[in-house]
Structures are given as structure tokens and as C-alpha cells.
Design an enzyme around this catalytic site. Structure first.
Site, short mmCIF file in Angstrom:
data_model
loop_
_atom_site.label_atom_id
_atom_site.label_comp_id
_atom_site.label_asym_id
_atom_site.label_seq_id
_atom_site.Cartn_x
_atom_site.Cartn_y
_atom_site.Cartn_z
N ASP A 41 2.79 -15.33 9.57
CA ASP A 41 2.97 -13.88 9.65
C ASP A 41 1.60 -13.20 9.54
O ASP A 41 0.70 -13.69 8.87
CB ASP A 41 3.87 -13.42 8.50
CG ASP A 41 4.28 -11.97 8.60
OD1 ASP A 41 5.42 -11.70 9.04
OD2 ASP A 41 3.45 -11.09 8.26
N HIS A 44 7.11 -11.46 1.08
CA HIS A 44 6.40 -10.64 0.08
C HIS A 44 7.16 -10.58 -1.25
O HIS A 44 6.68 -9.96 -2.20
CB HIS A 44 6.20 -9.21 0.60
CG HIS A 44 5.30 -9.13 1.80
ND1 HIS A 44 4.03 -9.66 1.81
CD2 HIS A 44 5.49 -8.57 3.04
CE1 HIS A 44 3.48 -9.46 3.00
NE2 HIS A 44 4.34 -8.81 3.77
ZN ZN Z 1 4.14 -9.29 8.51
#
Ligand code: ZN
Length: 362
Positions: free
Chosen positions: A162, A126
Site C-alpha cells: 500500500d 493502520h
Molecule cells: Zn493507502
């Protein structure tokens, strides 16, 4: 084949709080399981100790201002967002995680190991060029990819499985055709991005592939996406290395997400990716741990499954303890697969001008 595992007990140091989902038990329970299975005694496994990434490595991905912010805030502590505080000394832990990914890349390129799995914290996908978020500070996979390119690897494919969209990695490589980014993630979900329409810009158009899937998606969905999109993409792109942003929060027992992948499903995914890597890039595959918050029921078995697959071991016995079976039944949604078929059909329309394997099927 030898699988390198990058790990050091220093990866247990980082902690935002005792109750934060991204806590040290994520790795300590996995380590217990690997030791119980005798993984580190096997000739197919090589343990690799990480060293911290250098500032120059980080600056190939992140802005100097952002790196300075992390360094300065690490002196006394600070905050990025409600989920992502900066504990004191954070920068040392973040550099060691990114450095672990670089060590893995070097071990593979130097042919010390065939492939490698970086069992590092904190995670990275992220984190964008000038921002952290969602438990992430430095983008470990992106830093590794730029290191691989500096060492002569021209094209890299990143498969980010993910449960959350890898928005930081997407941002970093969005206009770059030398990195094919493919993300499979729960949608709609945090961080809100990851639509099929977002296919890259400029020279990078067509090289950013999002595969958003609904909650309840099971092993069957992942298998389908692998065969229908991910493997053909890899075979057409012909990367020099395959990188996997290996988030284990797709597991059906994960407390933060709603997907329904099993440990056996994870092991088979990795086995298939290793076969693809064997056929197109001398087996060069490097997995870097991202998320995964099911400390007891998920991570020890999913991580073991990935390692077994990467080391060429028998994966038929990889599974969670039987007590979790009831939870699995509740987690799988039969409505997910038809939705995924529709998503793939729409995605193919958007990408048919960019990929021959899609174009020829029209
Ligand atoms: Zn994650």
C-alpha cells in the site's frame, strides 16, 4: 491453479459519507470490470462468501477494551479521527472484512484454492492493537496471520505494498520473529512512520523491513525492490504463507497519493510473488485489499491484474484505458530511482547482521 476471490455485496455496505475516499464505489466499479471480463465464469476462479470473524479471532490481535469500544460505539455511531468515523453498525462490516480474510486462509490451507484475494472493505493496516486510524478499524491481515498460526503455520511473511506505511501491522508484530513484515510506501507521507531505522525490537529485531520511496516512483522502482530485497528476503525467511496487504493506491491515477505504478506493474509484481510462493511455500499466497482510491482509472484494472496473475492467466493485456497515458507521463519522476538506490544501500547497512543475503554481499 485456482484463485479464490472472497467477496460479498455486504462489502458495499460500509460508508463514512458519500464523498469519503473509502467509499463503496471502490469495489462496485471493480466488480463491474470483473464481470465484464467474465472472470467469475472461469474455471480458474472460485468465489468464496465471507462469514464474520468471531470475537476470539479478533482478540488474538486487538485488546478487549478496543473491541468493546468499537462494539459500543457502533450502536449509535462515533468517531476515531477526522478521517475515520464510526458509522452505526460499523462492527458488523468490520467483522465481515476480517472474517473474509480468515475464510481465504482456510480455503488455502484446506487446498480448496491455491491462493486467494480478499476484496473486502473497510481496510485494516493502520489499525493497531488498541487503535483505529486512516479508514481502518480492525487489522484484517493481522487477524488472518494469527489465524494461520493457530492452524499450524509457523512463519508468515507480510508484504504491504500500500502507498501508506502499514503502521498498525508494524506495531502488532514489531517484537515477533514469526512474522516478517515488509512495507513499501511513499515517504514522507501519511502516517509519518516507516523509516528504514525501524527494524523491530527484542526477538523481532531484523524482522521489520521498511522500504520508503519518494513520490514519482514507477514500475521500475518496484521491480528493483522486488529483485534486490523482497524476493531474497522471502527466499531466506522461507515463510509457510505469504500475505500481501494489497493497497492499490500506488497507481499513478490515485487521487490521494503521488506514486506512479501501472496496472501492468501491479500484475507483474503479483506474478513474481506467486512464483516465489510456488518455490518456497506450495504457492500459498493470500492478498487482502487495503487502500486504493482511483475508483474509475485505477482499481478496476489493478484488481483485475492481480487476479489474472494469481489465477495464472495471461497478464500481457492488463492496462488502463489509453486516455490515462498523459497522466502517467506526468506522474513518473526520473529523480525517484537514484534516491531509491541510496535508500536500499543505507537499509542494507542496518540489516547486514540480520540477513545472510545482505551480509554476504559486503
Ligand atoms: Zn493507502
Amino acid at each position: 491453479m485456482i484463485c479464490g476471490i472472497v467477496y460479498d455485496n455486504a462489502y458495499l455496505m460500509h460508508e463514512q459519507s458519500h464523498t469519503h475516499p473509502e467509499r463503496r464505489e471502490r469495489l462496485s466499479y471493480t466488480l463491474d470490470q470483473l464481470e465484464e471480463e467474465g472472470i467469475f465464469d472461469l474455471p480458474e476462479i472460485k468465489l468464496i462468501s465471507p462469514v464474520p470473524a468471531k470475537r476470539d479471532d479478533v482478540l488474538l490481535v486487538h485488546s478487549a477494551e478496543y473491541l468493546r469500544f468499537l462494539e459500543e460505539t457502533s450502536v449509535h455511531g462515533g468517531i476515531i479521527d477526522a478521517d475515520t468515523i464510526i458509522p452505526k453498525d460499523l462492527i458488523h462490516d468490520a467483522l465481515l472484512a476480517a472474517g473474509g480474510a480468515i475464510q481465504a486462509a482456510d480455503a488455502v490451507l484446506n487446498q480448496e484454492v491455491k491462493n486467494a484475494f480478499v476484496l473486502a472493505r473497510p481496510p485494516g493496516h493502520h489499525a493497531g492493537k488498541a487503535s483505529g486510524a486512516g479508514f481502518c478499524y480492525l487489522n484484517n491481515v493481522a487477524i488472518m496471520v494469527r489465524h494461520l498460526q493457530r492452524r499450524g503455520m509457523r512463519r508468515i511473511m507480510i508484504l504491504d505494498w500500500d502507498a501508506h506505511h502499514g503502521n498498525g501491522t508494524e506495531e502488532i508484530f514489531y517484537d515477533d520473529p514469526t512474522v516478517l513484515f515488509c512495507s513499501v510506501h511513499q515517504y514522507p507521507f501519511y502516517p509519518g512512520s516507516g523509516r528504514i531505522d525501524d527494524i523491530g525490537v527484542g526477538d523481532g529485531k531484523g524482522y521489520n523491513i521498511n522500504l520508503p520511496i519518494p513520490a514519482g516512483s514507477s514500475d521500475k522502482v518496484y521491480r528493483y525492490l522486488l529483485e534486490e530485497i523482497i524476493i531474497p528476503l522471502a527466499e531466506e525467511y522461507m515463510p509457510d504463507v505469504i500475505a500481501v496487504s494489497a493497497g492499490q493506491d500506488n497507481h499513478f491515477s490515485d487521487p490521494l497519493t503521488g506514486l506512479a505504478l501501472t496496472a501492468q506493474g501491479y500484475a507483474r509484481l503479483m506474478q513474481e510473488m506467486c512464483i516465489v510462493a510456488d518455490s518456497i511455500c506450495y504457492g500459498r499466497l493470500i492478498a487482502v485489499l487495503e487502500g486504493g482510491y482511483s475508483v474509475e482509472g485505477g482499481l478496476p484494472y489493478t484488481n483485475l491484474g492481480l487476479i489474472a496473475a494469481m489465477a495464472g492467466l495471461d497478464i500481457s493485456g492488463i492496462r488502463e484505458p489509453a486516455i490515462y497515458q498523459e497522466l502517467l507521463q506526468k506522474s513518473v519522476s526520473e529523480e525517484a530511482f537514484p534516491k531509491v538506490l541510496k535508500m536500499v544501500s543505507n537499509l542494507k547497512k542496518k540489516l547486514s547482521n540480520h540477513w545472510y543475503f545482505i551480509h554476504r554481499s559486503y
